[in-house]
Design an enzyme around this catalytic site. Sequence first.
Site, PDB file in Angstrom:
ATOM      1  N   ASP A 115      -3.734  -6.076  -0.594  1.00  0.00           N
ATOM      2  CA  ASP A 115      -2.793  -5.989  -1.715  1.00  0.00           C
ATOM      3  C   ASP A 115      -1.365  -6.033  -1.192  1.00  0.00           C
ATOM      4  O   ASP A 115      -1.143  -6.057   0.022  1.00  0.00           O
ATOM      5  CB  ASP A 115      -3.025  -4.684  -2.497  1.00  0.00           C
ATOM      6  CG  ASP A 115      -2.788  -3.450  -1.624  1.00  0.00           C
ATOM      7  OD1 ASP A 115      -3.015  -3.538  -0.408  1.00  0.00           O
ATOM      8  OD2 ASP A 115      -2.389  -2.407  -2.152  1.00  0.00           O
ATOM      9  N   ASP A 174      -7.669  10.236  -0.743  1.00  0.00           N
ATOM     10  CA  ASP A 174      -7.567  10.379   0.714  1.00  0.00           C
ATOM     11  C   ASP A 174      -6.138  10.785   1.022  1.00  0.00           C
ATOM     12  O   ASP A 174      -5.227  10.503   0.237  1.00  0.00           O
ATOM     13  CB  ASP A 174      -7.834   9.049   1.432  1.00  0.00           C
ATOM     14  CG  ASP A 174      -6.622   8.144   1.368  1.00  0.00           C
ATOM     15  OD1 ASP A 174      -6.384   7.544   0.310  1.00  0.00           O
ATOM     16  OD2 ASP A 174      -5.864   8.070   2.362  1.00  0.00           O
ATOM     17  N   GLN A 178      -1.821  -2.693  -8.547  1.00  0.00           N
ATOM     18  CA  GLN A 178      -0.418  -2.447  -8.202  1.00  0.00           C
ATOM     19  C   GLN A 178       0.392  -2.428  -9.502  1.00  0.00           C
ATOM     20  O   GLN A 178      -0.065  -1.910 -10.484  1.00  0.00           O
ATOM     21  CB  GLN A 178       0.080  -3.496  -7.204  1.00  0.00           C
ATOM     22  CG  GLN A 178      -0.540  -3.332  -5.808  1.00  0.00           C
ATOM     23  CD  GLN A 178      -0.059  -2.057  -5.106  1.00  0.00           C
ATOM     24  OE1 GLN A 178       0.938  -1.447  -5.488  1.00  0.00           O
ATOM     25  NE2 GLN A 178      -0.785  -1.636  -4.078  1.00  0.00           N
ATOM     26  N   SER A 184      -7.478  -1.870   3.797  1.00  0.00           N
ATOM     27  CA  SER A 184      -7.266  -3.233   4.275  1.00  0.00           C
ATOM     28  C   SER A 184      -6.045  -3.378   5.165  1.00  0.00           C
ATOM     29  O   SER A 184      -5.993  -4.232   6.035  1.00  0.00           O
ATOM     30  CB  SER A 184      -7.115  -4.165   3.081  1.00  0.00           C
ATOM     31  OG  SER A 184      -5.991  -3.762   2.311  1.00  0.00           O
ATOM     32  N   GLY A 185      -5.026  -2.569   4.898  1.00  0.00           N
ATOM     33  CA  GLY A 185      -3.793  -2.695   5.653  1.00  0.00           C
ATOM     34  C   GLY A 185      -2.616  -3.164   4.816  1.00  0.00           C
ATOM     35  O   GLY A 185      -1.523  -3.340   5.340  1.00  0.00           O
ATOM     36  N   GLY A 186      -2.854  -3.372   3.517  1.00  0.00           N
ATOM     37  CA  GLY A 186      -1.745  -3.772   2.649  1.00  0.00           C
ATOM     38  C   GLY A 186      -0.577  -2.804   2.753  1.00  0.00           C
ATOM     39  O   GLY A 186       0.585  -3.205   2.872  1.00  0.00           O
ATOM     40  N   PHE A 187      -0.896  -1.501   2.771  1.00  0.00           N
ATOM     41  CA  PHE A 187       0.183  -0.507   2.845  1.00  0.00           C
ATOM     42  C   PHE A 187       0.871  -0.524   4.200  1.00  0.00           C
ATOM     43  O   PHE A 187       2.094  -0.390   4.302  1.00  0.00           O
ATOM     44  CB  PHE A 187      -0.362   0.901   2.542  1.00  0.00           C
ATOM     45  CG  PHE A 187       0.727   1.935   2.585  1.00  0.00           C
ATOM     46  CD1 PHE A 187       1.549   2.144   1.500  1.00  0.00           C
ATOM     47  CD2 PHE A 187       0.960   2.668   3.747  1.00  0.00           C
ATOM     48  CE1 PHE A 187       2.589   3.052   1.554  1.00  0.00           C
ATOM     49  CE2 PHE A 187       2.002   3.588   3.810  1.00  0.00           C
ATOM     50  CZ  PHE A 187       2.810   3.783   2.707  1.00  0.00           C
ATOM     51  N   HIS A 244      -9.728  24.286   9.255  1.00  0.00           N
ATOM     52  CA  HIS A 244      -9.468  25.087   8.064  1.00  0.00           C
ATOM     53  C   HIS A 244      -8.922  24.224   6.921  1.00  0.00           C
ATOM     54  O   HIS A 244      -9.397  24.306   5.794  1.00  0.00           O
ATOM     55  CB  HIS A 244      -8.486  26.235   8.343  1.00  0.00           C
ATOM     56  CG  HIS A 244      -8.001  26.829   7.053  1.00  0.00           C
ATOM     57  ND1 HIS A 244      -8.762  27.712   6.313  1.00  0.00           N
ATOM     58  CD2 HIS A 244      -6.888  26.569   6.309  1.00  0.00           C
ATOM     59  CE1 HIS A 244      -8.135  27.990   5.182  1.00  0.00           C
ATOM     60  NE2 HIS A 244      -6.997  27.309   5.153  1.00  0.00           N
TER      61      HIS A 244
HETATM   62 ZN   LIG Z   1     -10.559  28.702   6.855  1.00  0.00          ZN
END
Ligand SMILES: [Zn+2]
Length: 387
Positions: A148, A266, A189, A95-98, A335
Site C-alpha cells: 500500500d 499490532d 488508506q 508488506s513494507g508499505g509503511f 510483563h
Molecule cells: Zn507481570
Amino acid sequence: MSAGGRGFRLLGRDGRARRGQLLTAHGPVQTPAFMPVGTHAGVKALAPDEVRATGAEMILCNFYHLALRPGVELVSELGGLHRFMAWPGPILTDSGGFQLFSLEGMVQRDDQGVTFRSPYGGETVRMTPEAAVRGQRELGSDVIMALDQPVGYGAGPEAAAEATRRTHLWARRCRGQETGDALLFGIVQGGFDPATRAASARLLGGLGFDGLALGGLVLGEPAPVRQAAVDACVAELPEALPRYLMGLGTELDLVDCVSRGIDLFDCVLPTRLARTGTAIGSRGRLALTQARYRSDPDPIEPGCDCPACREFSRAYLRHLFLAGEILAHRLVSLHNLRHLSRLMEDVRRAVEEGRLGALRAELAASLSGAHDGGPRGRRGELPSVGL
Ligand SMILES: [Zn+2]
C-alpha cells in the site's frame, strides 16, 4: 471462510464489537487479538516459547526488512519463516508499505512499484505489489499484507487522493496473485478524511480479500480524527471479514477500537517501552528507574501471573536497569506483553458477556488515577521502523 477452513469465523457481538476466530494454516487466533511485533523474525529479547507463554497466538514479522536482510531466498532455503525463527503458530507479515513511506525522500514511486536504496547495503531495490505478495508467500506467511501507500497526517487532499488511488491499483494487482494456504489482507488508506476513507474501504471490501486492514493511522493524529476514520471504514467493510488496525497498542485505544468493530492489532509499544524501563500497569505506566521504586518490594502489577511479577520486586527490576543488565529488558518485556494479552483476554470475555462498555469504563477510571509520569507519548505507537 475459504475452502480449506481458513478465514474468519464470527462467534458473537456486543454492539459493534466482535468476538471471532481467525483460522490460519498454522492454527486459530482468538479475536479480538493483539500481535507482538517481531520485525526481524524475533520479538526483541524473547524466545518464541516465552512469547507464546504471554498468551500471544500470532505475531507480526516484516517482509520488507526480511527481504533486505537476510533475504527471502535464505529463509526459504532454511525451511521458511516458521522454521527459521522456531515460531510454530500463525505469522502475519507486513508488506513494507509503511517502511517505504518512512523512507520518504529516498524513494521513487510509480504506478508499477517503488524503487529505493536499501538502508542496509545501499543497493538499489525495486519492489512491486506482485513481488511483495510472492515474497511473503515464499517466506511462508499465514497472513500476507498487500502493498500500500500510506499518506502522512497533515498531507493535503491531493496527496491523499493520489496515494489512495495507487493503493487501490496495487490492491487489485496483489489480489491477482496466487497465495496458496495464506490469507491475503488488503489495506485501506484514504488519509484522514472520513469520506475518502469510506470510499477506500468500500472499494477494497469488494475485491475479495480474506481480511481488511486500516493502514495509515496512528501517525500522530488526534484520537477523535482516528476514531472518525475508523468509524467511516468499519461502516463500509464486509461484516464477514476480519478487520485489522495497524500500529495501535495503548490500552484504552485498543478497547475503544474493539468497541468500534476492530478485531486485530499490532504494536511495538510493549517491547519498546520495556527497553526504556517502563512497565504497563493497570493504573498507568511505571518508570521503573525512578527513585520511588528503590526499595519497593511489590511486583510491577500485583496479581499479574507473568514471570517478572511472580518472582521479582520493582526494587530488583530498578536495580537491574541501573546496572545495565539485559535481564531487566527481558522481564519487563514479558510483563508488558502479558499485560496486553490479559487485557485482550478480558476484552474477549467482556464481548462474550455483553459488557465491553463496562470494561472500558473501568479501564478508563483505573488509568485516570495517579501514574508516575513514564513516557506515554505516541512515539511508541508507531509501527516498527528500522528497529
Ligand atoms: Zn507481570
